[in-house]
Structures are given as structure tokens and as C-alpha cells.
Design an enzyme around this catalytic site. Structure first.
Site, PDB file in Angstrom:
ATOM      1  N   ASP A   1       0.818  -1.224   0.000  1.00  0.00           N
ATOM      2  CA  ASP A   1       0.000   0.000   0.000  1.00  0.00           C
ATOM      3  C   ASP A   1       0.850   1.271   0.000  1.00  0.00           C
ATOM      4  OD1 ASP A   1      -2.464   1.183  -0.255  1.00  0.00           O
ATOM      5  OD2 ASP A   1      -2.893   1.233   1.879  1.00  0.00           O
TER       6      ASP A   1
ATOM      7  N   ASP B   1     -12.244  -0.755   5.759  1.00  0.00           N
ATOM      8  CA  ASP B   1     -11.252  -0.307   4.784  1.00  0.00           C
ATOM      9  C   ASP B   1     -10.211   0.615   5.404  1.00  0.00           C
ATOM     10  OD1 ASP B   1     -12.487  -1.549   2.484  1.00  0.00           O
ATOM     11  OD2 ASP B   1     -14.030  -0.015   2.615  1.00  0.00           O
TER      12      ASP B   1
ATOM     13  N   ASP C   1      -4.086  -4.935  -5.360  1.00  0.00           N
ATOM     14  CA  ASP C   1      -3.609  -3.552  -5.495  1.00  0.00           C
ATOM     15  C   ASP C   1      -2.116  -3.445  -5.775  1.00  0.00           C
ATOM     16  OD1 ASP C   1      -6.212  -2.862  -4.929  1.00  0.00           O
ATOM     17  OD2 ASP C   1      -5.807  -2.106  -2.916  1.00  0.00           O
TER      18      ASP C   1
END
Length: 326
Positions: A121, A301, A158
Site C-alpha cells: 500500500d 477499509d 492492489d
């Protein structure tokens, strides 16, 4: 028209329209029912609500607990514990089966998510990951424990799409090659691997295809879209078909865990979001292999819209997802 009937009609339309070259191929990774984990956040919440004298809440939570969800694997488990957990899931999946019209299908399809890429991330809400030195050995443990099981591995949500962001600039050169090596390790163990295909409102099929090619899509089974996101099945399938055409007509799966109302304005704990269609393998006549619940409905989230930190279970949000489904 009820929400469930409408969702079924959308899915049928997708399956009818998602054809491409070699569309008659059978998607072997999902030839068995999906594995249903017995002990999940949702099942524990259901038990807790029932004990607290809230049968209506427990019943609502049961709508989540009754559906198969992917099992997430990360650096939060030391190797001995991860091996133990993998063995437990393998044994439990082998014992599951379904009986229809007098015939029994033994065993279920395990779906795992690897989520330990270094600098995960790139400093965002879901930060973490292993070191670069440890990452491939971490994948080797998974490959050793799951070899021969026919398990499906969704590799690092991601991880590729985020490389287009400035915050991930330092990962552009080394991350795709690292993922390609991990794909090789998992594929050599006979595991079906799907790579990060982003979603229909992110990079676009041409840009996403470049990242997939750099990350070893040639050795993977395919790619996944919409993980932890909210876009409708038809929209995702249209996008995925275009992406598939750019990477050798690879297969794909879609996360439908929270897309029952589509995009509602934000990716982080959006108000008004709803459960999507129940997860299931598709018929095997298109490039769409399965509709999955990858993100666990009810897991936050991040600290937004009143939610706890990313990855933390949130009863109120889970119940809202059920209520909003209608």
C-alpha cells in the site's frame, strides 16, 4: 423485482456476453464448490449477537457467515502458525462436498489471497508486508503446503495497479519482477494464480495490461478485478474482457462482496454499500471463472466514515451491508 432476482439477471447477462476466443474452455480451478470456512469474523459475530439476545441481528449476520469467502494470508502469522492454518484449511476443504441428483462431489475449491508484498500500500491505510529478502521464501511455504490441492491464489491485491501512483514510484522497477518470481513458485506447485487486474475505474485496460505482462501473467491462470471495491458485475466484466484481450485472453474472477449498489462515492467504508451476489463458480463457458467474495463484508477499509483501522471487523458495517441489500 427483488434485489436477488435483479442480481441474478445481471449475472446471466454477463455470462452470455463475456465471450472471447477459445470461450469454450473449461475453467478447471473452479470445477468444485467454493470452500466455506467454518470459523470467520462473521460466524463469530453471529454467535455473539445471538448470545446477546439479538436474534434478528444474528440472522442478518448469518447471511454473510453462510457464504464462502477467500482466506487472506499475510506476514501477521509466523511460519509455523501459517503452516498449521494452511493444513487446517486443506483438511477442512477436503471434507466438504455437495450432493446433487444422487451424485456427490467431494472436496471444495480453496481460494487464498496473498497479502504480504514488501511496502504494501506504499504507506497507505493497509501498510505492511514482508521484507524483500523474505518474500519469496514466504511464497515457497505456501506452495509447499498447498501443492496438489488445486487451490486458487489471488496474488497481492492492489500490488500492480498502485504502481501508477507517485507514492509507489520506488517500487516500479522491483515489484513486478518479484511478483513474477512468486507466480512461478506457486504455478510450479500446480496452483492457479490470478494477478491484480485493478478495476474498471482505475488505470484502464491498456495500462493495466502492461503491469500484468511485467508481473508474469503468461504463467498465471488469469487476473482478478474489483477486489475490495464496489463496481457492478457488468461494468467489471466489460472492462475485464478488454483487459483479457490484451494479455492472451487470460481468464478472470470478480470480487462481488460489496457491489450490490455499485459505486456510492468513495472506496473507504462507503455509506449505502450493499452485499453483492452470492459467490459461486461460473459455468465455465466464458473467461469469467467465478464471482467471489474476496474482501470480507464487514472488515473495515480504514479509519474513515466512523470505521476502525483497516482489516478490523466492524459489526455495524456488516449489518448495514446486509440491510442495504434489500
Amino acid at each position: 423485482m427483488t434485489a436477488s432476482i435483479a442480481a441474478s439477471m445481471v449475472i446471466l447477462a454477463v455470462l452470455a456476453g463475456a465471450q472471447g476466443p477459445a470461450a469454450a474452455e473449461t475453467a478447471a480451478p473452479f470445477s468444485r464448490p467454493l470452500y466455506l470456512e467454518a470459523d470467520t469474523d462473521a460466524s463469530r459475530a453471529q454467535t455473539r449477537l445471538l448470545a446477546a439476545g439479538d436474534p434478528a441481528g444474528a440472522a442478518a449476520m448469518g447471511q454473510i457467515a453462510a457464504q464462502p469467502t477467500a482466506v487472506w494470508l499475510g506476514e501477521w502469522w509466523a511460519e509455523p502458525l501459517m503452516r498449521s492454518k494452511l493444513r487446517r484449511h486443506v483438511a477442512a476443504a477436503a471434507a466438504q462436498g455437495t450432493t446433487t441428483q444422487g451424485s456427490t462431489t467431494q472436496g471444495a475449491t480453496l481460494v487464498f489471497v496473498t497479502y504480504a508484498i514488501p511496502y504494501r500500500d506504499c504507506g497507505g491505510h493497509s501498510g505492511g508486508g514482508t521484507t524483500y529478502e523474505a518474500y519469496l521464501d514466504w511464497n515457497r511455504v505456501i506452495a509447499e503446503e498447498l501443492a496438489g490441492t488445486g487451490a486458487v491464489i489471488l496474488v497481492e491485491p492492489d500490488s500492480l495497479s498502485s504502481l501508477a501512483a507517485a507514492k509507489c514510484a520506488g517500487e516500479v522497477e522491483r515489484r513486478p519482477a518479484l511478483i513474477a518470481q512468486a507466480v512461478g513458485i506457486l504455478a510450479d506447485a500446480g496452483l492457479a494464480t490470478y494477478l491484480d487486474g485493478g478495476n474498471s475505474n482505475w488505470l484502464g485496460p491498456a495500462a493495466q495490461a502492461v503491469w500484468l505482462q511485467r508481473a508474469g501473467i503468461d504463467r498465471a491462470t488469469g487476473f482478478f478485478t474489483n477486489v475490495s471495491n464496489f463496481y457492478p458485475v457488468q461494468q467489471e466484466s466489460d472492462y475485464a474482457g478488454k483487459l483479457s484481450s490484451r494479455v492472451g485472453w487470460k481468464h478472470y474472477v470478480i470480487d462481488v462482496s460489496r457491489n450490490g449498489r455499485g459505486w456510492t462515492g468513495t472506496w473507504c467504508n462507503p455509506l449505502g454499500a450493499a452485499l453483492g451476489a452470492n459467490p459461486r463458480p461460473t459455468a465455465g463457458t466464458t473467461k469469467l471463472d467465478a464471482l467471489l467474495w474476496v474482501k470480507h463484508p464487514g472488515v473495515s477499509d480504514g479509519p474513515c466514515n466512523g470505521g476502525p483501522n483497516a482489516g478490523v471487523w466492524w459489526d455495524e458495517y456488516a449489518l448495514a451491508l446486509v440491510a442495504n441489500r434489500g
